[in-house]
Design a protein around this motif. Sequence first.
Motif, PDB file in Angstrom:
ATOM      1  N   SER A 299       0.990  -1.375  -0.172  1.00  9.00           N
ATOM      2  CA  SER A 299       0.261  -0.256   0.291  1.00  9.00           C
ATOM      3  C   SER A 299       0.500   1.202  -0.112  1.00  9.00           C
ATOM      4  O   SER A 299       1.924   1.600   0.771  1.00  9.00           O
ATOM      5  CB  SER A 299      -0.888  -0.472   1.391  1.00  9.00           C
ATOM      6  N   LEU A 300      -0.059   2.165  -0.946  1.00  5.76           N
ATOM      7  CA  LEU A 300       0.533   3.805  -0.419  1.00  5.76           C
ATOM      8  C   LEU A 300      -0.003   5.119  -0.226  1.00  5.76           C
ATOM      9  O   LEU A 300      -1.194   4.596  -0.329  1.00  5.76           O
ATOM     10  CB  LEU A 300       1.505   3.791  -1.806  1.00  5.76           C
ATOM     11  N   THR A 301       0.741   5.659   0.746  1.00 10.06           N
ATOM     12  CA  THR A 301      -0.163   6.449   0.915  1.00 10.06           C
ATOM     13  C   THR A 301       0.929   8.039   2.073  1.00 10.06           C
ATOM     14  O   THR A 301       2.029   7.464   1.459  1.00 10.06           O
ATOM     15  CB  THR A 301      -1.247   6.146   2.582  1.00 10.06           C
ATOM     16  N   ASN A 306       3.618  13.857   6.092  1.00  7.28           N
ATOM     17  CA  ASN A 306       3.077  14.530   4.419  1.00  7.28           C
ATOM     18  C   ASN A 306       4.225  13.276   3.058  1.00  7.28           C
ATOM     19  O   ASN A 306       5.074  14.244   2.729  1.00  7.28           O
ATOM     20  CB  ASN A 306       3.249  15.749   4.518  1.00  7.28           C
ATOM     21  N   SER A 307       5.018  12.476   4.537  1.00  6.80           N
ATOM     22  CA  SER A 307       5.720  11.346   3.764  1.00  6.80           C
ATOM     23  C   SER A 307       5.224  10.902   2.580  1.00  6.80           C
ATOM     24  O   SER A 307       4.277   9.754   3.397  1.00  6.80           O
ATOM     25  CB  SER A 307       7.435  11.060   4.440  1.00  6.80           C
ATOM     26  N   VAL A 325       9.198   4.848   4.340  1.00  6.12           N
ATOM     27  CA  VAL A 325       9.209   5.960   3.822  1.00  6.12           C
ATOM     28  C   VAL A 325      10.291   6.283   2.264  1.00  6.12           C
ATOM     29  O   VAL A 325      11.424   5.248   1.561  1.00  6.12           O
ATOM     30  CB  VAL A 325      10.523   7.564   4.071  1.00  6.12           C
ATOM     31  N   LEU A 326       9.712   6.657   1.094  1.00  9.73           N
ATOM     32  CA  LEU A 326       9.556   6.418  -0.171  1.00  9.73           C
ATOM     33  C   LEU A 326      10.053   7.746  -0.702  1.00  9.73           C
ATOM     34  O   LEU A 326      10.847   7.957  -1.618  1.00  9.73           O
ATOM     35  CB  LEU A 326       8.229   5.874  -0.948  1.00  9.73           C
ATOM     36  N   ILE A 327       9.673   8.838  -0.165  1.00 15.96           N
ATOM     37  CA  ILE A 327       9.162  10.702  -0.409  1.00 15.96           C
ATOM     38  C   ILE A 327       9.693  10.838   0.571  1.00 15.96           C
ATOM     39  O   ILE A 327       8.719  10.699   1.451  1.00 15.96           O
ATOM     40  CB  ILE A 327       8.594  11.164  -1.970  1.00 15.96           C
ATOM     41  N   ALA A 337      -1.208  12.186  -2.665  1.00 18.45           N
ATOM     42  CA  ALA A 337      -1.863  10.999  -3.163  1.00 18.45           C
ATOM     43  C   ALA A 337      -1.260   9.989  -4.111  1.00 18.45           C
ATOM     44  O   ALA A 337      -2.066   9.968  -5.557  1.00 18.45           O
ATOM     45  CB  ALA A 337      -3.144  11.485  -4.244  1.00 18.45           C
ATOM     46  N   PRO A 338      -0.380   8.945  -3.880  1.00 20.01           N
ATOM     47  CA  PRO A 338       0.567   8.241  -4.238  1.00 20.01           C
ATOM     48  C   PRO A 338      -0.242   7.203  -4.765  1.00 20.01           C
ATOM     49  O   PRO A 338      -1.437   6.541  -3.598  1.00 20.01           O
ATOM     50  CB  PRO A 338       1.511   8.218  -2.980  1.00 20.01           C
TER      51      PRO A 338
END
Length: 368
Positions: A299-301, A306-307, A325-327, A337-338
Amino acid sequence: MTRTGSILLSALAGASALLLMATSPATANPNAINPIPVLNGTTGLPNLAGRSRAIFQMTGMASPNNTQTYNVLGTDLGIMWDNGHGEMLTAFGDTAGFGLPNLLAGSAWAWRSNILLRSHTQDPAGGIFFDSVVRDVFGQARDLIPSPKIPFLEISRIPTAGISADGVQYMSLMSVRNWDDVGQWSTNFSGLAVSGDNGETWADLPETRRPNEGADANFQMNSFLKNGGYIYEYGTPSGRNKAAYVARVRESDIANLSRYEYWDGDRWRMNDVNAAVPIMGGVGELSVMYNDYLGQFISLTTDPFNSVVLRRAPSPAGPWSAPEVLIDTRELPTAYAPSIYPYQTGRDLYFLTTVHSQYNVVLMRTTL
């Protein structure tokens, strides 16, 4: 561009600059944006130093897709799904373009709430290119489900999820009553819309609406996952930094709320939305998919800082891992909204993210 168009561009850019109140991705009113490159303080793709890379701008005047040709200067979300025949449909949310300004909603732009583009790109490494767009009689991207765009009535009808079920397209949309504090908004309800012609025309399904009250308030924003004959619906309350819940339904029953089962932490409970328990916390807009490379569900969120974060799970209901953490928010504080690219791409994970500071959608890549 004609002289008239240039004058209009200058006027609208100036007006939008006055409305641009902050670079936070969750300003109370997303209409207060300026999507014109340079004039909004942005040039080119974000330069990320961490785990992910920005590789392609999907929308806007700086995009190779040239979405301004159908009056999409700025937009957000970018929710992708396969239509069941190898074509990718992408629904975007609040969309700015030229035309009569929607001043009642606080926008200096002509404003649409939900638009749809199509693509046959199967390898996103070089970007995702759109083949067609659902247009109005003037050739511009048009609203799929109309919205009055009146504060405290319905200021927008925003897509949060899409899926193909038995060859028919479904979108889940939330009816936004008003924009509240940063990162929060109030909804009237969420519900499905259906299309039998590959997204060209849509019909609202009032019988699928979940009012923003009781336990149905936990399914105001959604994400879909198809697995094992079921469609899983992941829900959160409106706004960000909330808990997520999960329900499932047989594919043929997607439009029948009485056939949904809800995960109570131990088993699935038929037609009992009150039984649903949180499966993860600190969630914003959510995207879920099975990943072949990992052999897990992901899942991404965005997290409370706000990372952009990734979680893993062995089954659709979890248990879900701690976020990775991806970003980092310090790299790109205005990302939100990834949305996961719907086709398998090996060790590379591709996803779309909105960058609020330029109010457009960017394709990202991270290595798993």
